[in-house]
Write a protein that holds these residues in place. Structure first.
Motif, PDB file in Angstrom:
ATOM      1  N   CYS A  29       0.899  -1.436  -0.064  1.00  0.00           N
ATOM      2  CA  CYS A  29       0.072  -0.014   0.029  1.00  0.00           C
ATOM      3  C   CYS A  29       0.866   1.235  -0.221  1.00  0.00           C
ATOM      4  O   CYS A  29       1.946   1.152   0.596  1.00  0.00           O
ATOM      5  N   ALA A  58      -2.493   8.184  -8.127  1.00  0.00           N
ATOM      6  CA  ALA A  58      -3.374   7.115  -7.734  1.00  0.00           C
ATOM      7  C   ALA A  58      -3.379   6.175  -9.283  1.00  0.00           C
ATOM      8  O   ALA A  58      -3.421   5.104  -8.907  1.00  0.00           O
ATOM      9  N   ARG A  59      -3.591   6.903 -10.050  1.00  0.00           N
ATOM     10  CA  ARG A  59      -3.625   6.184 -11.380  1.00  0.00           C
ATOM     11  C   ARG A  59      -2.383   5.467 -11.661  1.00  0.00           C
ATOM     12  O   ARG A  59      -2.642   4.086 -11.891  1.00  0.00           O
ATOM     13  N   ILE A  62      -2.349   2.306  -8.955  1.00  0.00           N
ATOM     14  CA  ILE A  62      -3.220   1.332  -9.395  1.00  0.00           C
ATOM     15  C   ILE A  62      -2.787   0.462 -10.370  1.00  0.00           C
ATOM     16  O   ILE A  62      -2.956  -0.714 -10.224  1.00  0.00           O
ATOM     17  N   ASP A  63      -2.512   0.966 -11.458  1.00  0.00           N
ATOM     18  CA  ASP A  63      -1.971   0.298 -12.831  1.00  0.00           C
ATOM     19  C   ASP A  63      -0.908  -0.539 -12.470  1.00  0.00           C
ATOM     20  O   ASP A  63      -0.674  -1.581 -12.974  1.00  0.00           O
ATOM     21  N   GLY A  65      -0.563  -2.083  -9.473  1.00  0.00           N
ATOM     22  CA  GLY A  65      -1.022  -3.206  -8.667  1.00  0.00           C
ATOM     23  C   GLY A  65      -0.986  -2.814  -6.989  1.00  0.00           C
ATOM     24  O   GLY A  65      -1.045  -3.630  -6.018  1.00  0.00           O
ATOM     25  N   ALA A  67      -2.257  -1.050  -3.531  1.00  0.00           N
ATOM     26  CA  ALA A  67      -3.315  -0.494  -2.754  1.00  0.00           C
ATOM     27  C   ALA A  67      -3.068   1.016  -2.220  1.00  0.00           C
ATOM     28  O   ALA A  67      -1.877   1.415  -2.440  1.00  0.00           O
ATOM     29  N   ILE A  68      -4.016   1.726  -2.109  1.00  0.00           N
ATOM     30  CA  ILE A  68      -3.768   3.227  -1.873  1.00  0.00           C
ATOM     31  C   ILE A  68      -4.313   3.863  -0.765  1.00  0.00           C
ATOM     32  O   ILE A  68      -5.439   3.526  -0.352  1.00  0.00           O
TER      33      ILE A  68
END
Length: 75
Positions: A29, A58-59, A62-63, A65, A67-68
């Motif tokens: 994360c 964030a993009r 997420i790309d 893999g 968690a944020i």
């Protein structure tokens, strides 16, 4: 400028975000506020708002893999 229009991220800022993610690949994360702070330290003249920068981070995360943690203080 339209509220939905997004400014593009410079190649240098984009690379800094990717480098940060690579350096933290062992973490499942990532924290938006931590990465925004790191990018601002490297690029103090970055014209993106924290909201825009957080969106790009964030993009990318997420790309990749991750968690944020959406912990950034943005309006």
């Amino acid at each position: 400028m339209s509220a939905l229009a997004q400014r593009t991220v410079s190649t240098e800022v984009r690379q800094a975000i990717v480098r940060y993610l690579i350096d933290n690949v062992d973490s499942p994360c990532v924290s938006l506020s931590e990465i925004i702070r790191a990018v601002r330290n490297m690029f103090p003249l970055c014209e993106l708002t924290d909201w825009e920068l957080g969106d790009h981070i964030a993009r990318s995360a997420i790309d990749a893999g991750f968690a944020i943690e959406f912990d950034a203080d943005v309006p």
